[in-house]
Design an enzyme around this catalytic site. Structure first.
Site, mmCIF file in Angstrom:
data_model
loop_
_atom_site.group_PDB
_atom_site.id
_atom_site.type_symbol
_atom_site.label_atom_id
_atom_site.label_comp_id
_atom_site.label_asym_id
_atom_site.label_seq_id
_atom_site.Cartn_x
_atom_site.Cartn_y
_atom_site.Cartn_z
ATOM 1 N N PRO A 169 0.141 -18.534 9.967
ATOM 2 C CA PRO A 169 -0.632 -18.599 8.720
ATOM 3 C C PRO A 169 -2.136 -18.532 8.962
ATOM 4 C CG PRO A 169 0.718 -20.588 9.041
ATOM 5 C CD PRO A 169 1.003 -19.686 10.185
ATOM 6 N N GLU A 216 5.908 -25.965 14.805
ATOM 7 C CA GLU A 216 4.473 -25.905 14.464
ATOM 8 C C GLU A 216 3.789 -24.715 15.122
ATOM 9 O OE1 GLU A 216 3.061 -28.150 12.162
ATOM 10 O OE2 GLU A 216 5.224 -28.528 11.955
ATOM 11 N N ARG A 244 8.111 2.560 7.935
ATOM 12 C CA ARG A 244 8.144 3.630 6.931
ATOM 13 C C ARG A 244 6.998 4.627 7.113
ATOM 14 N NH1 ARG A 244 4.597 2.969 2.777
ATOM 15 N NH2 ARG A 244 5.739 4.170 1.216
ATOM 16 N N ASP A 295 0.459 5.966 -1.656
ATOM 17 C CA ASP A 295 0.629 4.517 -1.643
ATOM 18 C C ASP A 295 -0.599 3.802 -2.187
ATOM 19 O OD1 ASP A 295 3.139 4.509 -0.505
ATOM 20 O OD2 ASP A 295 2.418 4.225 1.549
HETATM 21 C C1 JD8 Z 1 4.796 -18.342 11.800
HETATM 22 C C2 JD8 Z 1 5.987 -21.721 12.268
HETATM 23 C C3 JD8 Z 1 5.626 -22.801 10.076
HETATM 24 C C4 JD8 Z 1 3.201 -23.061 10.630
HETATM 25 C C5 JD8 Z 1 3.333 -25.768 9.796
HETATM 26 C C6 JD8 Z 1 5.312 -25.194 8.534
HETATM 27 C C7 JD8 Z 1 2.809 -15.622 8.772
HETATM 28 N N1 JD8 Z 1 1.820 -15.903 5.999
HETATM 29 C C8 JD8 Z 1 2.489 -16.861 6.675
HETATM 30 N N2 JD8 Z 1 2.784 -18.067 6.217
HETATM 31 N N3 JD8 Z 1 3.417 -18.776 7.129
HETATM 32 C C9 JD8 Z 1 3.545 -18.047 8.251
HETATM 33 C C10 JD8 Z 1 4.159 -18.577 9.469
HETATM 34 C C11 JD8 Z 1 4.604 -19.912 9.489
HETATM 35 C C12 JD8 Z 1 5.119 -20.443 10.655
HETATM 36 C C13 JD8 Z 1 5.225 -19.671 11.815
HETATM 37 C C14 JD8 Z 1 4.284 -17.797 10.628
HETATM 38 C C15 JD8 Z 1 5.764 -20.492 12.812
HETATM 39 N N4 JD8 Z 1 5.573 -21.686 10.969
HETATM 40 C C16 JD8 Z 1 4.475 -23.767 10.371
HETATM 41 C C17 JD8 Z 1 2.090 -24.026 11.022
HETATM 42 C C18 JD8 Z 1 1.976 -25.200 10.113
HETATM 43 N N5 JD8 Z 1 4.248 -24.756 9.358
HETATM 44 C C19 JD8 Z 1 2.951 -16.800 7.984
HETATM 45 N N6 JD8 Z 1 2.677 -14.669 9.375
#
Ligand code: JD8
Length: 295
Positions: A124, A151, A193, A208
């Site tokens: 994220p 995490e 794609r 697109d």
């Molecule tokens: C990878 C673990 C969950 C992340 C605690 C719950 C992308 N746009 C996005 N939103 N979320 C992700 C994503 C979430 C992930 C992982 C991607 C690995 N989590 C964890 C840290 C905080 N949560 C993502 N691309």
């Protein structure tokens, strides 16, 4: 393009057997290799996580397991590419500097000239994944995705591979997923794609939303098919007229109106050079202005 995915849930990627991505794989345009991260653990419980240093909630993915997995996946891919290039090739079995050594005729999975993958880690906190990034990835011969759970992955893994290959930490949007797998599915489909030969119709990529071109930063307008009237809802008459020029203009008007209604922030990104007089008139109408004479 070769794509490797290392995950504790390789079964999550079953959708890539279906539809457009399934066909791209059948045709050898997209060569996806799924790997179970736990195969590189050494304990009976196949442990991939541990408690975070400094405390806090949840668990963190162990660096040693990811390191072994990434090293072996890269080494085996390079060995496979060298085998496919044939034993007579000088330097076969090493990372050849993109010499483009031809593979066996008809061997679509040879990936001659593989050097090192671009590594993509969904998180994220990553760089936003956009159509521009998808177009950039579509030019790469080899992508390695490392979707995490818990995490996330011990940061030293990104530090280590960041000094050995190109590592991108990427986010698919401002919402929180439970892990990186869904983000990998999204990115593989957006990139897949775009690969030459995947879409039958070259115009569909050029048209697109978000892609460079006339539709850049414009949402698609509404679409219709037969019957011309359904439950009292009629297809706009212009679309039945056969006037291709007028239809194209109407579609662009609708795209401008829809963008203003649903994504007004995108209008600021429109290139003024790409707007004609009618575009400016439509935008002025949207902004509730009567004046249509000036720039
Ligand atoms: C990878 C673990 C969950 C992340 C605690 C719950 C992308 N746009 C996005 N939103 N979320 C992700 C994503 C979430 C992930 C992982 C991607 C690995 N989590 C964890 C840290 C905080 N949560 C993502 N691309």
């Amino acid at each position: 393009m070769r794509v490797d995915v290392i995950s504790i849930f390789p079964e999550y990627f079953a959708p890539l057997d279906v539809s457009l991505m399934g066909k791209a794989r059948d045709r050898g345009i997209l060569d996806i290799h799924l790997h179970q991260l736990r195969d590189w653990t050494h304990d009976v419980h196949r442990t991939v996580d541990d408690t975070p240093y400094g405390g806090g909630p949840g668990m963190v993915m162990k660096p040693e397991v990811w390191g072994e997995a990434i090293d072996v996946v890269i080494a085996e891919a390079l060995a496979g590419a060298a085998d496919a290039a044939g034993p007579s090739v000088p330097g076969a079995g090493e990372a050849r500097a993109g010499l483009g050594v031809p593979g066996e005729a008809g061997d679509e999975a040879a990936h001659e000239g593989l050097l090192l993958p671009r590594m993509i880690v969904p998180t994220p906190s990553g760089r936003p994944f956009t159509q521009e990034v998808a177009l950039e990835y579509a030019k790469e011969p080899w992508l390695l995705f490392a979707p995490a759970r818990y995490e996330g992955i011990d940061s030293r893994v990104m530090a280590e591979y960041g000094s050995r290959l190109r590592v991108d930490e990427v986010s698919i949007g401002d919402y929180v997923l439970a892990g990186g797998e869904a983000a990998v599915l999204v990115m593989v489909e957006a990139v897949g794609r775009l690969l030459p030969g995947v879409l039958g119709n070259a115009a569909s990529v050029a048209d697109d939303s978000f892609a460079p071109g006339a539709m850049e930063n414009l949402l698609e307008g509404p679409v219709y098919t037969k019957p011309p009237s359904w439950r009292g809802h009629d297809v706009p008459e212009i679309l039945l007229s056969g006037h291709h020029g007028k239809i194209a203009r109407w579609r662009r008007d609708e795209a401008l109106r829809r963008t203003a209604a649903k994504r007004p922030e995108l209008l600021a990104r429109l290139d003024p050079e790409g707007l004609d007089k009618r575009d400016r008139q439509v935008l002025d109408e949207i902004r509730g202005r009567a004046d249509t004479s000036g720039g």
